[in-house]
Enzyme design. Structure first.
Site, PDB file in Angstrom:
ATOM      1  N   GLY A  95       0.861  -1.211   0.016  1.00  0.00           N
ATOM      2  CA  GLY A  95       0.276   0.179  -0.036  1.00  0.00           C
ATOM      3  C   GLY A  95       0.860   1.375  -0.043  1.00  0.00           C
ATOM      4  O   GLY A  95       2.223   1.243   0.394  1.00  0.00           O
ATOM      5  N   SER A  96       0.441   2.332  -0.441  1.00  0.00           N
ATOM      6  CA  SER A  96       0.922   3.695  -0.435  1.00  0.00           C
ATOM      7  C   SER A  96       0.810   4.154   0.977  1.00  0.00           C
ATOM      8  O   SER A  96       0.064   3.570   1.847  1.00  0.00           O
ATOM      9  CB  SER A  96       0.604   4.584  -1.412  1.00  0.00           C
ATOM     10  OG  SER A  96       0.897   4.089  -2.598  1.00  0.00           O
ATOM     11  N   GLY A  97       1.299   5.365   1.373  1.00  0.00           N
ATOM     12  CA  GLY A  97       1.134   5.807   2.541  1.00  0.00           C
ATOM     13  C   GLY A  97       2.455   5.287   3.609  1.00  0.00           C
ATOM     14  O   GLY A  97       2.400   5.788   4.740  1.00  0.00           O
ATOM     15  N   HIS A  98       3.251   4.652   3.259  1.00  0.00           N
ATOM     16  CA  HIS A  98       4.514   4.072   4.155  1.00  0.00           C
ATOM     17  C   HIS A  98       5.614   5.095   3.429  1.00  0.00           C
ATOM     18  O   HIS A  98       6.876   4.515   3.882  1.00  0.00           O
ATOM     19  CB  HIS A  98       4.648   2.566   3.964  1.00  0.00           C
ATOM     20  CG  HIS A  98       3.269   2.112   4.265  1.00  0.00           C
ATOM     21  ND1 HIS A  98       2.770   2.236   5.469  1.00  0.00           N
ATOM     22  CD2 HIS A  98       2.508   1.249   3.640  1.00  0.00           C
ATOM     23  CE1 HIS A  98       1.638   1.337   5.525  1.00  0.00           C
ATOM     24  NE2 HIS A  98       1.579   0.540   4.386  1.00  0.00           N
ATOM     25  N   ASP A 148      -1.415  -7.935  -0.005  1.00  0.00           N
ATOM     26  CA  ASP A 148      -0.043  -7.894  -0.767  1.00  0.00           C
ATOM     27  C   ASP A 148       0.272  -9.152  -1.259  1.00  0.00           C
ATOM     28  O   ASP A 148       0.580  -9.526  -2.372  1.00  0.00           O
ATOM     29  CB  ASP A 148       1.037  -7.442   0.044  1.00  0.00           C
ATOM     30  CG  ASP A 148       0.705  -5.834   0.587  1.00  0.00           C
ATOM     31  OD1 ASP A 148      -0.183  -5.160  -0.014  1.00  0.00           O
ATOM     32  OD2 ASP A 148       1.533  -5.387   1.620  1.00  0.00           O
ATOM     33  N   HIS A 192      -0.826  -0.075   9.367  1.00  0.00           N
ATOM     34  CA  HIS A 192      -1.955   0.810   8.903  1.00  0.00           C
ATOM     35  C   HIS A 192      -2.936   1.052  10.336  1.00  0.00           C
ATOM     36  O   HIS A 192      -4.108   1.120  10.058  1.00  0.00           O
ATOM     37  CB  HIS A 192      -3.004  -0.169   8.100  1.00  0.00           C
ATOM     38  CG  HIS A 192      -1.940  -0.793   7.128  1.00  0.00           C
ATOM     39  ND1 HIS A 192      -1.285  -1.909   7.391  1.00  0.00           N
ATOM     40  CD2 HIS A 192      -1.404  -0.360   5.984  1.00  0.00           C
ATOM     41  CE1 HIS A 192      -0.636  -2.434   6.054  1.00  0.00           C
ATOM     42  NE2 HIS A 192      -0.715  -1.419   5.379  1.00  0.00           N
TER      43      HIS A 192
END
Ligand SMILES: Nc1ncnc2c1ncn2[C@@H]1O[C@H](COP(=O)(O)OP(=O)(O)O)[C@@H](O)[C@H]1O
Ligand SMILES: Nc1ncnc2c1ncn2[C@@H]1O[C@H](COP(=O)(O)OP(=O)(O)O)[C@@H](O)[C@H]1O
Ligand SMILES: [Mg+2]
Ligand SMILES: [Mg+2]
Ligand SMILES: [Mg+2]
Ligand SMILES: [Mg+2]
Lengths: 214, 331, 331, 214
Positions: free
Chosen positions: B54-57, B110, B219
């Site tokens: 995921g993005s945001g990391h 993932d 998350h």
């Protein structure tokens, strides 16, 4: 179509039947999922397949493999919950099996079922008897295999027998306890309720039977 | 929501565009698959190393693409696994004669996406294998995982296989190496605030001022417990002991120690945490060979930190010291 | 207060201790004066470059101490100018045959402390001179300044004189160079949240969700106006135009462009801001030779960002490209 | 002490007088500051000098320079508001002037006043007539300079004349408008009120006179 191999045309039609089944039964499938699961099943399928419907005219049609691979990707990416990767895996296994093939006979279809079942089990970790759509797919596959050895060319008989087997699996699994998916969180509450994934497989098989034999 | 963005649906693409505009010589971008890749890839000379979660990391993983680290990354939306076609295309486009290694943090979404992409690629004759990272000692199974989660320790897996791949290692050797690093790395984190994905517009979980989520996932998934906020040294003590007891790390071990910021914690505080962590390492007889105090794997603007220990041997030490160049830089 | 610290009065010393523990080979620490310095200083071969302002702006300036950048920093408490004896001792201890250059951001407290220290050092025969940085175009005079404030543009002054000093430049040449960089650099920032000094325990100013302070100072001082939050691109447009019109930057200019995070804004958002800034540079005919997207000068955990433009010539470009090694690093 | 040069002993005593004046008049000075300023003046001085009092026994006493330099640093760092750097600069200029000197004569003191006044003006940007303690220091310096040329050895006369001049400056500046420090923000309100910094200088000079001549 009886007695000849199926080609991209029939594959397209089969996918159409699966999607239409999902659209027509959206509320019903979600309702069933609500009894012991989280109630998203019908909506997940319908929302994801809607994306395929929108892109239908632009899907690649060079061969069965390319078509099913794209359907697999769209399903995996756009169908929510556990169903995306599970149904996507089924389409993907079918696609991979069909590489370099212009048509498929009944033996191929049985092999595709085997590969799809294996793939789903690998993907989601469910075993036969865990009360998932695996428990509909296996009897369906066995019915097809039976016809294949008895009357290898008879699609009509194959579809009829298979849809009967799928339908039978609904009742056969009703009293099992769910071990995978959201259902498994509710524990014993799943005993006595039908599994929505199993109902979906049965409904699809019945609609296949209608679509291809009438 | 005090965040910089335009249309929330363009958050990830615009970030990718900015990244490539800032690194025009070294990076390229395929918008259809959120794919950022080294402009000198694919290559005949090395196994391609790819990852996408995921993005945001950020900086994980798009900002870790560069010589000696990842060759490509294809993130999904914020906190959403990349769709399978992103992974598939990423493998396909990076593939060369030496094949492709994908790294996946142990999150269900993932993992499924990458494994499906692997099957598809294998069916086309591509030589692709994967390694799974599950370094988070906080919880066994969690909301989004069966087994441990994969978090900041991922950086060391990438660094090691990235360096080895640059030196010509083949796919099987890299799989072995990646699994080795994963077996020697442990992490636990703590959150002091929640965070807000732009498209969601509200915090992913609720936490009051003065509370912390000990063992949080990246998350915002629950960790070991909700507790009242404590002194920095006490927090590090808990993180350090949880991490060090798990392998377990033993007196005489050489280690790399990472204090990773979760996005909203300033670097001043990370050094306060490092101070205590280094003291504890010493007290346990661990020798810190290399340290990493910065942001490596974040959760948007979440205040918090994680602590990672990696047990080193000569091989790993050399790989950590090998040169690497990624977009995250000061100069 | 969701921050990592122990006794709030030890916030700065513990951060310094952590920093030196993480860089034992390259840095030393004098606790009495919050002084962090290069372990190979003082030197016979170079002018010493020093700076000290309030803490809370990390990595500025203690984490910018290293080869090719600062030789020492002696910060005061959080957002408090260093006491004059810190500055005096810092000058004295770094002094060598080539003398000492101090850099001071234009804040009254910092300026007075350094100028007094300069007088004291001069009286002892030390060859010391200072340069003042005032790159913030937001406001002319402000709560803590007469004239413009000195903010993130400071990084470029340090980088240039640090590199030149490493190459052997003498004190007068460095003063001239530093003033030149300052004359060519412009910055403006925006805050989306406030921040909380640990010893104060409450936010330094009030701002509601959905508001921003346009032109904020790095201690939360008021800027040009309070406004409602806008899209990232609109914000950058205002910052860019304010900065670019000020010098003014003109079509054909070569520039360095910095997007600096204020501490609580994740790097994902900084790249969204960079994207628009790079577009605007292009539209104005500016060529971005180098870009800097990271945290350089922060305000504790404040969410926000600043944009800096530096006009380049061959001399400055070479100095920006010269090698430098500081504690802020990825590997 | 009359007629001989002053040494470290007298310098220490002078600093003691300054500090005691601040302690004794803490409330009074703050009150005066409250009339047109922000009311922190007395408290700022007392708080800062308290730190010096605590460290009194450990201050360096190798020579006048070292002693005053430390006092300058502590004043600058611990006295709040504008007063820290202003008073610290005065001490620092005195320290720098005293380098290499073991004792100071009246000429030295006048020179120190010149250097201190210059330093304060540089530090805070005030001009004579801006209604700050500059306007007490200048007449005080002039009185000392006058005695120096008339009777260079007479400390007694110097202190008496200087304290009278400092006291006179209070009234002389009363009707000026403040141009520096917090006072200047209140604009015309400062007209007609005495300036606390000027009062402080006068009070100190009076106490010096008492301490050294009685
Ligand atoms: N791990 C699994 N393996 C195979 N089938 C599964 C699995 N988990 C769920 N299913 C099937 O999917 C159906 C539920 O789908 P859906 O509601 O989309 O999943 P979720 O449980 O994530 O909400 C179940 O009725 C079951 O038949
Ligand atoms: N810039 C200046 N230069 C010289 N003296 C000043 C200056 N500003 C203030 N003062 C003196 O200091 C006194 C006030 O001191 P203080 O209350 O500590 O300062 P502030 O104005 O910062 O509150 C004034 O009465 C004035 O005599
Ligand atoms: Mg469900
Ligand atoms: Mg941050
Ligand atoms: Mg006052
Ligand atoms: Mg004041």
């Amino acid at each position: 179509m009886a007695n000849k191999n199926i080609t991209l045309v029939e594959v397209e039609k089969a996918v159409q039947v699966i999607m239409d089944t999902a659209f027509e039964n959206e509320d019903y499938f979600s309702e069933l999922d609500g009894l012991a699961g989280d109630g998203d099943f019908g909506n997940s399928l319908a929302t994801g397949f809607q994306v395929i419907r929108e892109q239908w005219d632009t899907l690649p049609r060079t061969n069965i493999n390319a078509f099913l691979m794209k359907v697999a990707m769209l399903t995996t990416s756009h169908v929510g919950g556990s169903s995306g990767p599970i149904w996507g895996t089924a389409f993907m296994r079918a696609a991979i099996y069909s590489r370099e093939k212009d048509d498929l006979n009944l033996t191929d279809i049985v092999n595709i079922f085997d590969s799809a079942i294996e793939g789903i089990m690998q993907r989601g970790g469910a075993q036969p008897g865990d009360k998932t759509l695996i428990d509909a797919l296996i009897p369906t596959r066995n019915a097809l295999a039976q016809v294949k050895s008895d009357a290898p060319d008879c699609w009509k008989r194959a579809l009829k027998t298979a849809s009967e087997a799928a339908t039978q699996s609904i009742e056969d699994t009703k009293n099992l306890q769910a071990k995978r998916g959201r259902q498994c969180f509710t524990g014993e509450r799943s005993i006595g309720t039908v599994d929505p994934g199993i109902v979906a497989v049965a409904t699809i098989m019945n609609n296949m039977n209608k679509a291809f034999t009438q | 929501m005090n965040k910089f963005f335009n249309d929330p649906n363009n958050f990830v693409p615009e970030m990718c565009e900015g990244l490539v505009m800032a690194n025009p010589d070294t990076l390229k971008y395929v918008p259809e698959y959120n794919m950022i890749y080294r402009s000198d890839m694919p290559s005949n000379d090395k196994v391609a190393i790819v990852q996408g979660s995921g993005s945001g990391h950020e900086p994980a993983h798009i900002m870790a693409v560069g010589k000696g680290m990842l060759d490509a990354a294809c993130p999904g939306n914020v906190f959403a696994a990349p769709p399978v076609d992103f992974c598939y295309e990423c493998i396909k486009r990076m593939n060369g004669p030496k094949g492709v290694l994908y790294i996946v943090n142990n999150y269900q979404g993932d993992k499924m996406a990458w494994q499906m992409a692997e099957e598809m690629a294998l069916a086309e004759g591509i030589n692709v294998k994967g390694i799974m990272v599950d370094d988070d000692v906080s919880v066994k199974d969690s909301t989004h995982t069966i087994g441990r989660r994969g978090v900041a320790g991922n950086f060391f897996v990438i660094k090691a296989v990235g360096a080895a791949s640059e030196q010509g290692a083949d796919l099987d050797a890299l799989v072995k190496l990646g699994n080795k690093v994963n077996s020697l790395v442990r992490t636990m984190g703590v959150a002091l605030t929640s965070c807000t994905p732009p498209a969601k517009g509200s915090p992913i979980f609720q936490i009051s001022d003065g509370e912390m989520e000990m063992g949080v996932g990246i998350h915002g998934e629950p960790g070991r417990r909700r507790d009242k906020m404590k002194a920095a040294d006490e927090i590090i003590e808990e993180l350090f002991n949880a991490v060090a007891d798990d392998l377990p790390f033993q007196s005489g071990d050489r280690v790399a120690l990472m204090v990773n910021g979760l996005g909203g914690t300033p670097i001043s505080e990370l050094y306060i945490l490092y101070r205590k962590a280094a003291e504890m390492a010493k007290a346990r007889g661990l020798t810190i060979i290399k340290n990493y105090v910065n942001e490596y794997c974040t959760s948007l603007e979440m205040a918090g930190a994680s602590l990672t220990l990696l047990k080193l041997d000569d091989e790993l030490e050399a790989l950590l010291n090998a040169p690497a160049e990624i977009p995250i830089r000061v100069f």
